[in-house]
Each structure stands twice: as C-alpha cells, then as structure tokens.
Scaffold this motif. Sequence first.
Motif, PDB file in Angstrom:
ATOM      1  N   LYS A  17     111.949  48.475  79.831  1.00  0.00           N
ATOM      2  CA  LYS A  17     111.014  47.558  80.502  1.00  0.00           C
ATOM      3  C   LYS A  17     110.920  47.833  82.003  1.00  0.00           C
ATOM      4  N   ASP A  18     111.930  48.490  82.592  1.00  0.00           N
ATOM      5  CA  ASP A  18     111.942  48.769  84.028  1.00  0.00           C
ATOM      6  C   ASP A  18     111.387  50.144  84.384  1.00  0.00           C
ATOM      7  N   VAL A  19     110.992  50.926  83.388  1.00  0.00           N
ATOM      8  CA  VAL A  19     110.490  52.283  83.627  1.00  0.00           C
ATOM      9  C   VAL A  19     109.057  52.369  83.110  1.00  0.00           C
ATOM     10  N   PRO A  20     108.093  52.764  83.964  1.00  0.00           N
ATOM     11  CA  PRO A  20     106.718  52.906  83.482  1.00  0.00           C
ATOM     12  C   PRO A  20     106.643  53.895  82.311  1.00  0.00           C
ATOM     13  N   GLU A  21     105.776  53.606  81.378  1.00  0.00           N
ATOM     14  CA  GLU A  21     105.682  54.367  80.127  1.00  0.00           C
ATOM     15  C   GLU A  21     105.602  55.880  80.294  1.00  0.00           C
ATOM     16  N   ARG A  47     110.325  63.520  75.972  1.00  0.00           N
ATOM     17  CA  ARG A  47     109.551  62.394  76.493  1.00  0.00           C
ATOM     18  C   ARG A  47     109.362  61.354  75.414  1.00  0.00           C
ATOM     19  N   VAL A  48     109.554  60.087  75.756  1.00  0.00           N
ATOM     20  CA  VAL A  48     109.402  58.996  74.800  1.00  0.00           C
ATOM     21  C   VAL A  48     107.911  58.780  74.576  1.00  0.00           C
ATOM     22  N   ARG A  49     107.477  58.987  73.335  1.00  0.00           N
ATOM     23  CA  ARG A  49     106.068  58.831  72.972  1.00  0.00           C
ATOM     24  C   ARG A  49     105.985  58.112  71.640  1.00  0.00           C
ATOM     25  N   GLY A  50     104.790  57.784  71.256  1.00  0.00           N
ATOM     26  CA  GLY A  50     104.590  57.167  69.942  1.00  0.00           C
ATOM     27  C   GLY A  50     105.029  55.723  69.958  1.00  0.00           C
TER      28      GLY A  50
END
Length: 121
Positions: free
Chosen positions: A71-75, A98-101
């Motif tokens: 929640k503290d890191v932009p997507e 990279r966090v995706r999906g």
Amino acid sequence: MARLCERCWNILANEMAEADGATAAPRPEPDPDDTSWIEPPICPECGASVRVYPTNYDRWVSLSTVELPAKDVPEPFRWRLTKLPGPSLIATDIVAVRVRGLDPAPGEPVVPAHHVMCVPD
C-alpha cells in the motif's frame, strides 16, 4: 510459446526494461582471488545503498534495501525477489520480478524500485 531471434528478444527486453525502470548497470564480476568484502553500490544522487539485481528478462534494476507494505509503494514500482529454481536446495541466484497481474494485499511486503525512494541531497 513463440521463440524470438536474438535481435527481436533484445528489442523486447529493452522496451520492458525502459517501461519498468530497469536501466541499472550490471554488477561487476568479483575477482575470484580477491577476498575483500564487497560493499553494496551507492546511489550517486542520494548517497544511499542500493541493491542491484538481474531481472527475469536479463536486464538489471536498482532496488531499495528495505521492503515496504504494498500500500506504500506505487503500483509501477513494486518488485519481488525470487530464487531461481534449480536442482539444489540452496538458492544459486536471485532475480527481481516486477509485481504485475494480481495486486498484492495492502500489507504484503514488496521491494520498491530505488528511484521511488531516492531523495537527492
């Protein structure tokens, strides 16, 4: 699954790296005869230590040294460190993905890209 030629793969990987901010220089290979301690790289802008990892598409990214809740890191700047699968129980290498999906839960830890945390002096 399609196979790309070397030229097409490099074009695709470079486009992905540009979009993800994975434009760091690779870590230098350590000299096998050198037994001195290897210090983490320092950001020239803010002077903080950074972690440089290879991505899952053969490019390099500078990451923060701390994990934060998602929640503290932009997507677009959320990364995870993943051990490469291998025949050994010992992780031989770690790559940044990279966090995706699917979005992580708000409290789930992610590693932010360094340039999000960088505050120049």
